[in-house]
Structures are given as structure tokens and as C-alpha cells.
Design a protein around this motif. Structure first.
Motif, PDB file in Angstrom:
ATOM      1  N   PRO A 235       6.811  -0.055  -8.819  1.00 37.93           N
ATOM      2  CA  PRO A 235       6.527  -0.142  -7.381  1.00 37.93           C
ATOM      3  C   PRO A 235       5.073  -0.473  -7.070  1.00 37.93           C
ATOM      4  O   PRO A 235       4.776  -1.019  -6.003  1.00 37.93           O
ATOM      5  N   GLU A 236       4.182  -0.158  -7.998  1.00 36.75           N
ATOM      6  CA  GLU A 236       2.757  -0.462  -7.762  1.00 36.75           C
ATOM      7  C   GLU A 236       2.504  -1.974  -7.754  1.00 36.75           C
ATOM      8  O   GLU A 236       1.462  -2.431  -7.264  1.00 36.75           O
ATOM      9  N   GLU A 237       3.453  -2.765  -8.266  1.00 33.48           N
ATOM     10  CA  GLU A 237       3.298  -4.220  -8.278  1.00 33.48           C
ATOM     11  C   GLU A 237       4.054  -4.904  -7.137  1.00 33.48           C
ATOM     12  O   GLU A 237       3.991  -6.122  -6.996  1.00 33.48           O
ATOM     13  N   ASP A 238       4.749  -4.120  -6.325  1.00 36.50           N
ATOM     14  CA  ASP A 238       5.554  -4.697  -5.238  1.00 36.50           C
ATOM     15  C   ASP A 238       4.678  -5.350  -4.176  1.00 36.50           C
ATOM     16  O   ASP A 238       3.474  -5.062  -4.058  1.00 36.50           O
ATOM     17  N   LYS A 239       5.290  -6.211  -3.399  1.00 33.00           N
ATOM     18  CA  LYS A 239       4.630  -6.888  -2.286  1.00 33.00           C
ATOM     19  C   LYS A 239       5.328  -6.540  -0.972  1.00 33.00           C
ATOM     20  O   LYS A 239       6.504  -6.188  -0.957  1.00 33.00           O
ATOM     21  N   LEU A 240       4.587  -6.657   0.113  1.00 34.79           N
ATOM     22  CA  LEU A 240       5.165  -6.551   1.447  1.00 34.79           C
ATOM     23  C   LEU A 240       5.081  -7.914   2.126  1.00 34.79           C
ATOM     24  O   LEU A 240       4.000  -8.509   2.207  1.00 34.79           O
ATOM     25  N   ILE A 241       6.213  -8.400   2.601  1.00 32.77           N
ATOM     26  CA  ILE A 241       6.244  -9.624   3.405  1.00 32.77           C
ATOM     27  C   ILE A 241       6.210  -9.192   4.870  1.00 32.77           C
ATOM     28  O   ILE A 241       7.147  -8.564   5.359  1.00 32.77           O
ATOM     29  N   ILE A 242       5.088  -9.484   5.540  1.00 31.56           N
ATOM     30  CA  ILE A 242       4.944  -9.115   6.953  1.00 31.56           C
ATOM     31  C   ILE A 242       5.586 -10.216   7.775  1.00 31.56           C
ATOM     32  O   ILE A 242       5.123 -11.362   7.787  1.00 31.56           O
TER      33      ILE A 242
ATOM     34  N   PRO B 299       0.848  -1.204   0.000  1.00 37.57           N
ATOM     35  CA  PRO B 299       0.000   0.000   0.000  1.00 37.57           C
ATOM     36  C   PRO B 299       0.881   1.251   0.000  1.00 37.57           C
ATOM     37  O   PRO B 299       2.109   1.151   0.086  1.00 37.57           O
ATOM     38  N   PRO B 300       0.298   2.423  -0.087  1.00 34.68           N
ATOM     39  CA  PRO B 300       1.091   3.654   0.032  1.00 34.68           C
ATOM     40  C   PRO B 300       1.809   3.691   1.387  1.00 34.68           C
ATOM     41  O   PRO B 300       1.256   3.296   2.414  1.00 34.68           O
ATOM     42  N   VAL B 301       3.036   4.170   1.358  1.00 33.02           N
ATOM     43  CA  VAL B 301       3.874   4.196   2.560  1.00 33.02           C
ATOM     44  C   VAL B 301       4.056   5.635   3.011  1.00 33.02           C
ATOM     45  O   VAL B 301       4.328   6.539   2.198  1.00 33.02           O
ATOM     46  N   THR B 302       3.906   5.872   4.307  1.00 30.16           N
ATOM     47  CA  THR B 302       4.125   7.203   4.883  1.00 30.16           C
ATOM     48  C   THR B 302       5.599   7.349   5.249  1.00 30.16           C
ATOM     49  O   THR B 302       6.132   6.577   6.053  1.00 30.16           O
ATOM     50  N   SER B 303       6.259   8.323   4.640  1.00 28.49           N
ATOM     51  CA  SER B 303       7.681   8.535   4.909  1.00 28.49           C
ATOM     52  C   SER B 303       7.900   9.024   6.335  1.00 28.49           C
ATOM     53  O   SER B 303       7.042   9.700   6.917  1.00 28.49           O
ATOM     54  N   MET B 304       9.085   8.674   6.876  1.00 28.00           N
ATOM     55  CA  MET B 304       9.464   9.112   8.214  1.00 28.00           C
ATOM     56  C   MET B 304      10.739   9.939   8.110  1.00 28.00           C
ATOM     57  O   MET B 304      11.756   9.467   7.586  1.00 28.00           O
ATOM     58  N   PRO B 305      10.718  11.208   8.574  1.00 32.41           N
ATOM     59  CA  PRO B 305      11.918  12.049   8.462  1.00 32.41           C
ATOM     60  C   PRO B 305      13.048  11.527   9.344  1.00 32.41           C
ATOM     61  O   PRO B 305      12.819  10.933  10.405  1.00 32.41           O
ATOM     62  N   ASN B 306      14.277  11.722   8.863  1.00 28.22           N
ATOM     63  CA  ASN B 306      15.489  11.388   9.622  1.00 28.22           C
ATOM     64  C   ASN B 306      15.575   9.913   9.998  1.00 28.22           C
ATOM     65  O   ASN B 306      16.177   9.552  11.014  1.00 28.22           O
TER      66      ASN B 306
ATOM     67  N   HIS C 276      17.568   2.507   5.036  1.00 22.99           N
ATOM     68  CA  HIS C 276      16.881   1.287   4.609  1.00 22.99           C
ATOM     69  C   HIS C 276      15.396   1.292   4.965  1.00 22.99           C
ATOM     70  O   HIS C 276      14.646   0.445   4.499  1.00 22.99           O
ATOM     71  N   ILE C 277      14.988   2.240   5.799  1.00 24.91           N
ATOM     72  CA  ILE C 277      13.581   2.330   6.194  1.00 24.91           C
ATOM     73  C   ILE C 277      12.839   3.238   5.222  1.00 24.91           C
ATOM     74  O   ILE C 277      13.165   4.414   5.061  1.00 24.91           O
ATOM     75  N   GLU C 278      11.839   2.665   4.561  1.00 18.36           N
ATOM     76  CA  GLU C 278      11.055   3.420   3.593  1.00 18.36           C
ATOM     77  C   GLU C 278      10.012   4.290   4.270  1.00 18.36           C
ATOM     78  O   GLU C 278       9.654   5.368   3.781  1.00 18.36           O
ATOM     79  N   GLY C 279       9.488   3.819   5.401  1.00 18.64           N
ATOM     80  CA  GLY C 279       8.457   4.554   6.118  1.00 18.64           C
ATOM     81  C   GLY C 279       7.609   3.603   6.936  1.00 18.64           C
ATOM     82  O   GLY C 279       8.085   2.562   7.387  1.00 18.64           O
ATOM     83  N   ILE C 280       6.347   3.958   7.115  1.00 16.10           N
ATOM     84  CA  ILE C 280       5.439   3.139   7.908  1.00 16.10           C
ATOM     85  C   ILE C 280       4.134   2.918   7.145  1.00 16.10           C
ATOM     86  O   ILE C 280       3.757   3.720   6.290  1.00 16.10           O
ATOM     87  N   VAL C 281       3.456   1.819   7.484  1.00 11.33           N
ATOM     88  CA  VAL C 281       2.123   1.544   6.944  1.00 11.33           C
ATOM     89  C   VAL C 281       1.227   1.089   8.090  1.00 11.33           C
ATOM     90  O   VAL C 281       1.708   0.558   9.095  1.00 11.33           O
TER      91      VAL C 281
END
Length: 299
Positions: free
Chosen positions: A82-89, A42-49, A53-58
Motif C-alpha cells: 500500500p505504501e506504493e499505491d497512487k491516488l487518481i484525483i 498519503p495516510p488516509v483518515t478512516s471514517m466510521p460507519n 468502498h470508502i477508505e476514508g478522507i485525505v
């Protein structure tokens, strides 16, 4: 997937199931036992600083998860789609993390005997992978997800300074065997156990090597003088920790030696499996103080 987990829980065999996925041009694998689910990214919320390797949070239902981009970790160019990417939880070290990958193919059931340890000649492969297996004419690398997490957040690793809180006591006459395939974790275990006073620890890179050492000691009739306790990881090439524990507990000459499983995979399901194979204690990495407390109780 849950049904297959139950089969493995009941079997007690030297097996695992691996989910194969792609990042960049590489083909990799992850133990099914580390995976909670796989979702479309899904869309990822970026985290400053944050760490590179951390893209953000979902947000996944009621949880907020950190997204680690494996493309960045492994040094590949950014995903073209990137719209076809997967997340492995994944859940490891009592922490849930979402790993971004490009695609997920299938699940393979393997024996740990099929998995080889990366060599020193593999262009620093050992620092990124815990094992290599050939499947369908492909070389699948089993990524060291624990190291990925610890590199991002060292607080999730073993901390030698924590041991200083235990105080000193006489432990030097106790002899311990430890099966741990990670050279980094071998050194950390050596340092932390020595700090606590357990300075007679013999390390082996996998359960098979540890088992062969125990069989040698049996042949000399000196096993109980040389081993008072065994520590084992779970995921290891050649022989995993559950299989090693079961073999020890089914052997009349060895079954009285306490065995502690020390792993990032102490989930509810795997805790029950550890009980079934006869483990005397189970501690989740990186709880080194708890590990030393259990050693104190058992020997």
C-alpha cells in the motif's frame, strides 16, 4: 497533460486520451479529462460507519477529499504494498474524488472508434466498465467511475422525484433523440423525461448509431418531423458527443436542430469545447431539472 488537453480541445476530432492503471491483477483506464492529478497515496483518515468502498478522507492542499478504494470496488485482495499505491484525483458529476490504485503506467491517445462496448456475455462486465480497448496486447477496461460514485452515494445520480417539482405541461408532441451508452442512465433518462411529459424519446447507445439514424431520416426528407431536439452524452464508444455535435452543426439539413450535451464532464475546459462544436446547451449530470428546463427553452 495540460498541453495535450488543449490539443484535443482545438481538434474537435473523435479522440480521447486514456491513463492506464492497475488494480489487483486487472488493467484499467480513465479518460484524462476526468483526472486533475495523480499523487502518491498519503495516510488516509478512516471514517466510521462509511460505505465499504470508502477508505476514508485525505487533505490535499485546501481540500478534503473522499478516498474510494478501487481494490474493494472491483473485488480484488488488498494491496500487498500500500505504501506504493497512487491516488487518481478525479472530477466528475461536479464532485472531486480520490481513487486508490496500485500503479499508473502511461497515457494513450485513442479514437473512440477503437473502443468496444462490453457485451452481455462478459460476466457482468457491463456493470463495471463503459468500454474495452486492446492496447499493446492488453485488454484495457474503461471503468464506469460515475456508477462507482452513484453506487456509493445514490444522491449523486438522477432522481426522478426531482422532476415532480416542475409541474405538468404539454410536451408529448415533441420528439427527442438521445445518445447515451449506459443502459442504467438510459432508463433513468427515459423515466425522468416521461415524468416531465417528454415521452417520445428514441435512444441510441453511441453517437455513431444516432448519426446513422439522422442520416436515414435525411434520406427520407422527414428529419425535422421526427427530431425536434438531440441529447448526447460525451463519453461513448465509436463516436463521442462532441464529434456528433460537430457533425450535426456542420450539416445544412441538421444544423437547426438543438443539441444539448448532458454529461458528468462539463468542466470549464470541456464547456468551451462544447461551445466550439456548436452545442446549444450543456448540462452536468445529474442535474435533470436543469436539463428539462433547457429542453423547454429550446423546443
Amino acid at each position: 497533460m495540460q498541453q495535450n488537453k488543449e490539443i484535443l480541445l482545438e481538434s474537435g476530432t473523435n479522440e480521447l486520451e486514456v491513463i492506464v492503471f492497475q488494480v489487483g491483477t486487472g488493467v484499467f483506464g480513465i479518460n484524462v479529462m476526468k483526472v486533475r492529478e495523480i499523487i502518491k497515496a498519503p495516510p488516509v483518515t478512516s471514517m466510521p460507519n462509511s460505505h465499504p468502498h470508502i477508505e476514508g478522507i485525505v487533505r490535499l492542499r485546501d481540500e478534503v477529499l473522499t478516498v474510494v478504494n478501487l481494490t474493494t470496488v472491483l473485488g480484488f485482495p488488498p494491496s500487498e504494498h500500500p505504501e506504493e499505491d497512487k491516488l487518481i484525483i478525479s472530477e466528475l458529476n461536479q464532485l472531486k474524488v480520490a481513487f486508490r490504485v496500485q500503479s499508473v503506467s502511461r497515457i494513450h491517445r485513442l479514437s473512440w472508434e477503437q473502443i468496444e462496448k462490453p457485451t452481455d456475455l462478459s460476466q457482468n462486465l457491463e456493470s463495471a466498465a463503459t468500454g474495452v480497448v486492446k492496447l499493446d496486447d492488453q485488454m484495457i477496461l474503461l471503468l464506469d467511475f460515475e456508477k462507482v460514485v452513484v453506487d456509493i452515494n445514490p444522491d449523486k445520480g438522477i432522481n426522478v422525484s426531482q422532476v415532480k417539482t416542475l409541474g405538468k405541461r404539454e410536451r408529448r408532441h415533441k420528439k427527442i433523440v438521445a445518445a447515451e451508452d449506459s443502459a442504467m442512465l438510459q432508463k433513468l433518462l427515459h423515466d425522468t423525461l416521461a415524468e416531465a411529459g417528454y415521452d417520445q424519446v428514441t435512444f441510441f447507445q453511441n453517437g455513431k448509431e444516432a448519426w446513422e439514424y439522422l442520416e436515414y431520416l435525411k434520406s427520407t426528407g422527414d428529419v425535422h418531423n421526427e427530431v425536434q431536439l438531440i441529447i448526447t452524452d460525451l463519453e461513448m464508444p465509436k463516436m463521442d458527443g462532441h464529434h456528433l455535435t460537430r457533425k450535426i452543426k456542420e450539416d445544412e439539413s441538421l444544423k437547426d436542430i438543438p443539441v444539448i450535451i448532458f454529461s458528468s464532464l462539463i468542466t470549464d475546459d470541456l464547456y468551451h469545447k462544447g461551445e466550439r462544436v456548436g452545442a446549444d446547451g450543456q448540462v452536468s449530470k445529474p442535474e435533470i431539472v436543469k436539463l428539462i428546463g433547457q429542453i423547454d427553452q429550446l423546443i
